[in-house]
Motif scaffolding. Structure first.
Motif, mmCIF file in Angstrom:
data_model
loop_
_atom_site.group_PDB
_atom_site.id
_atom_site.type_symbol
_atom_site.label_atom_id
_atom_site.label_comp_id
_atom_site.label_asym_id
_atom_site.label_seq_id
_atom_site.Cartn_x
_atom_site.Cartn_y
_atom_site.Cartn_z
ATOM 1 N N ARG A 53 0.838 -1.205 0.000
ATOM 2 C CA ARG A 53 0.000 0.000 0.000
ATOM 3 C C ARG A 53 0.872 1.255 0.000
ATOM 4 N N ARG A 54 1.878 1.252 0.855
ATOM 5 C CA ARG A 54 2.765 2.417 0.941
ATOM 6 C C ARG A 54 3.619 2.570 -0.314
ATOM 7 N N ALA A 55 4.074 1.452 -0.864
ATOM 8 C CA ALA A 55 4.892 1.505 -2.076
ATOM 9 C C ALA A 55 4.113 2.115 -3.235
ATOM 10 N N ARG A 56 2.860 1.740 -3.367
ATOM 11 C CA ARG A 56 2.028 2.294 -4.429
ATOM 12 C C ARG A 56 1.860 3.806 -4.241
ATOM 13 N N ALA A 57 1.653 4.236 -3.002
ATOM 14 C CA ALA A 57 1.514 5.666 -2.734
ATOM 15 C C ALA A 57 2.817 6.405 -3.019
ATOM 16 N N ALA A 58 3.937 5.801 -2.624
ATOM 17 C CA ALA A 58 5.233 6.436 -2.851
ATOM 18 C C ALA A 58 5.514 6.617 -4.337
ATOM 19 N N SER A 59 5.041 5.671 -5.155
ATOM 20 C CA SER A 59 5.272 5.806 -6.594
ATOM 21 C C SER A 59 4.535 7.014 -7.150
ATOM 22 N N GLY A 107 -2.559 7.951 10.269
ATOM 23 C CA GLY A 107 -3.185 6.692 10.657
ATOM 24 C C GLY A 107 -4.669 6.629 10.439
ATOM 25 N N ALA A 108 -5.240 7.610 9.726
ATOM 26 C CA ALA A 108 -6.682 7.636 9.504
ATOM 27 C C ALA A 108 -6.962 8.231 8.132
ATOM 28 N N PRO A 109 -8.093 7.884 7.515
ATOM 29 C CA PRO A 109 -8.454 8.505 6.238
ATOM 30 C C PRO A 109 -8.569 10.018 6.390
ATOM 31 N N VAL A 110 -8.265 10.739 5.308
ATOM 32 C CA VAL A 110 -8.356 12.197 5.347
ATOM 33 C C VAL A 110 -9.250 12.673 4.208
ATOM 34 N N LEU A 111 -9.967 13.754 4.468
ATOM 35 C CA LEU A 111 -10.831 14.344 3.452
ATOM 36 C C LEU A 111 -10.010 15.290 2.591
ATOM 37 N N ILE A 112 -10.078 15.096 1.289
ATOM 38 C CA ILE A 112 -9.408 16.006 0.360
ATOM 39 C C ILE A 112 -10.492 16.702 -0.444
ATOM 40 N N ASP A 113 -10.445 18.017 -0.419
ATOM 41 C CA ASP A 113 -11.521 18.802 -1.008
ATOM 42 C C ASP A 113 -10.925 20.056 -1.632
ATOM 43 N N LEU A 170 -9.428 10.020 1.307
ATOM 44 C CA LEU A 170 -8.197 9.356 0.885
ATOM 45 C C LEU A 170 -7.798 8.365 1.968
ATOM 46 N N PRO A 171 -7.728 7.070 1.648
ATOM 47 C CA PRO A 171 -7.427 6.071 2.678
ATOM 48 C C PRO A 171 -6.034 6.246 3.285
ATOM 49 N N VAL A 172 -5.804 5.516 4.356
ATOM 50 C CA VAL A 172 -4.490 5.488 5.004
ATOM 51 C C VAL A 172 -3.453 4.952 4.020
ATOM 52 N N ASP A 173 -2.250 5.532 4.045
ATOM 53 C CA ASP A 173 -1.144 5.074 3.202
ATOM 54 C C ASP A 173 -1.525 5.069 1.725
ATOM 55 N N ALA A 174 -2.179 6.117 1.297
ATOM 56 C CA ALA A 174 -2.593 6.219 -0.098
ATOM 57 C C ALA A 174 -2.228 7.588 -0.651
#
Length: 544
Positions: A355-361, A506-512, A533-537
């Motif tokens: 999950r983190r690797a995909r986000a880092a890319s 450590g928690a989903p965040v709202l992106i607006d 946006l989910p955690v580690d995304a």
């Protein structure tokens, strides 16, 4: 806060400023003849895959004649192909096909040392102390009453002393394996030889060079002691790499070499380039390798070493962009390579690591500059941690117990049985074993599957190539206000704004307010006028 780097508009000659380069570890990419070892014909057969992935260039690890003590980084003949990988005719056919498909080719150059099987070194051993043949390398008399102690306290990067004694009593320097003697780069014959090697491959059409150990060719006058060793302090000298000065790395005189190379590169059409694998104690010293009269790029290993926190990534990004502005060249980003543990595993392994690797890319590919991908990261491959010791081939493993073999396992392409299409139909050979879990990670298993890591890379690279806000002449990075452990920045081209948001909390965040999503490393859910946006995304969003 704003960090920017806005180099001139990309032309054919400065393609490298924004290129996505795919590193091919030749032994492990694709095997055309069923002997279990990847080869040049295997690369040639898979070029359409790389074109469709969306990369701009390939960097090939060494394929030259070699005893393969260190995976080809011990070169015996810099002007020929090892029979394990094919022939010069195979290379010519491969590069011709690559160019037809719009792919450029970067080859590895290994100038710090040769193989002990190189004709120069065998001549040096035969010629004896004080001979012209030995002057091409770094031979020295030992210390102690009978010269029985090494000339100084230098240590090999692979562990143990950096000196080996020969039959006549002298010692020779090898900063890596004893089978890799260091050259004396103050010798004019050495400099002339490598200038000719550059021309040999440029004449064959290569588009660039990755310079191995670019910081290492010049050693301090007098070969002074470091002043500590593993034996006396328990600290290995290699731990100073990139953090402090060592008398055998990053000496000022090394820049004279690159100032001699740059006119050679510039004399060929099409934007021939060179990228340094260099380590220096400060970003400022690393930046010295890059410039209009030296090399075109240097890897930003600080990005690879960043921890999974917003503060760590932001600090590394800011520093790299600032230095790139000073030298007038783009930053070169990398998350994994053949010497480092794969970032899926570095970030936690398993589901979390992927999950983190995909986000880092997505983070890396949204940044200004060029990006280097390591083969298999587009498949989400983890490090193979359970290779049997008797199968490991990394020379560092024999000296330190540390091994790089886990990131060098052959790629899975297709099928239900190992090695999953690495070789021709029916072939079961593979120089390192492929885990059974990789069946689900093969190219065929992921192709066309929504949400797979391969399709994520394909989509992201397609957007990166076409989006105006990610072009080399687009705006730099503008950091945006965001919550704790969230990174958000935008890049702008005219009225078009692309925003990259990475959730390291450590928690989903709202992106607006950033517009419509273009691509995301995990599933976004609509919430009001924005998205969760989910955690580690990570996600890219566009506003026009």
């Amino acid at each position: 806060m704003i960090s920017t780097t806005t180099p001139p508009h990309t032309t054919k000659d400065d393609w490298w400023r924004s290129a996505v380069v795919y590193q091919v570890y030749v032994r492990s990419f694709a095997d055309s003849d069923g002997d279990g070892v990847g080869d040049l014909q295997g690369i040639r057969q898979r070029l359409p895959y790389l074109r469709d992935l969306g990369v701009d260039a390939l960097w090939l690890t060494p394929f030259y004649t070699s005893p393969m003590i260190d995976g080809g980084y011990d070169v015996a003949d810099y002007r020929d192909v090892d029979p394990m990988f094919g022939t010069l005719a195979d290379f010519d056919a491969m590069i011709a096909d690559a160019h037809t498909l719009g792919l450029r080719i970067i080859v590895d150059l290994v100038p710090n040392h040769t193989s002990s099987a190189h004709r120069w070194f065998t001549a040096a051993l035969a010629a004896g102390p004080g001979s012209p043949e030995r002057a091409r390398y770094l031979f020295a008399d030992g210390q102690g009453p009978h010269g029985e102690l090494p000339p100084n306290d230098w240590e090999s990067i692979f562990g143990g002393p950096a000196w080996t004694r020969v039959a006549d009593g002298q010692w020779y320097l090898h900063l890596f394996d004893p089978a890799q003697p260091d050259l004396n780069w103050r010798h004019p014959e050495v400099r002339a030889e490598f200038e000719d090697v550059l021309r040999f491959w440029l004449d064959r059409g290569v588009d660039g060079f990755r310079v191995d150990v670019a910081h290492g060719m010049i050693k301090a006058d007098g070969l002074p002691d470091v002043g500590f060793s593993t034996i006396t302090t328990g600290q290995r000298q290699v731990e100073l790499l990139g953090k402090g000065r060592l008398p055998y790395f990053d000496q000022d005189e090394v820049h004279e070499i690159y100032r001699a190379w740059r006119p050679i590169l510039d004399s060929y059409p099409g934007g021939r380039m060179a990228v340094a694998e260099a380590w220096a104690e400060t970003p400022q010293r690393l930046a010295r390798y890059v410039g209009p009269d030296e090399l075109h790029q240097a890897f930003s290993f600080d990005f690879l070493d960043a921890t999974w926190t917003a503060d760590s990534f932001r600090k590394v990004i800011d520093t790299a962009l600032t230095e790139s502005t000073v030298v007038g060249a783009p930053t070169t980003w990398v998350l994994s390579n053949h010497d480092k543990q794969r970032h899926v595993t570095r970030y936690g392994d398993g589901v979390e690591g992927l999950r983190r690797a995909r986000a880092a890319s997505l983070l890396m590919l949204a940044l200004p500059g060029s990006a280097y991908l390591y083969q298999g990261e587009e498949l989400g491959l983890p490090e193979v941690l359970d290779l049997p010791d008797e199968l490991r081939q990394d020379p560092a493993f024999l000296r330190t117990g540390e091994s790089r073999d886990g990131c060098r396992v052959p790629l899975p392409w297709s099928g239900d049985l190992a090695p999953y299409g690495f070789g021709p139909a029916g072939s079961e050979a593979s120089w390192l074993p492929t885990p059974a879990t990789w069946r689900a990670l093969s190219v065929d298993a992921q192709s066309g599957v929504p949400g797979s890591t391969l399709e994520l890379y394909r989509a992201t690279l397609r957007i990166r190539r076409d989006h105006p806000a990610l072009a080399v002449d687009a705006g730099g990075v503008t950091w945006l206000e965001s919550g704790p452990d969230v990174l958000a920045f935008s890049r702008t081209a005219g009225e078009t704004v692309l925003t990259c948001v990475v959730n390291l909390s450590g928690a989903p965040v709202l992106i607006d307010g950033y517009g419509q999503p273009l691509v995301a490393s995990d599933t976004l859910t609509e919430q009001g006028s924005g998205h969760l946006l989910p955690v580690d995304a990570a996600a890219w969003l566009e506003r026009r």
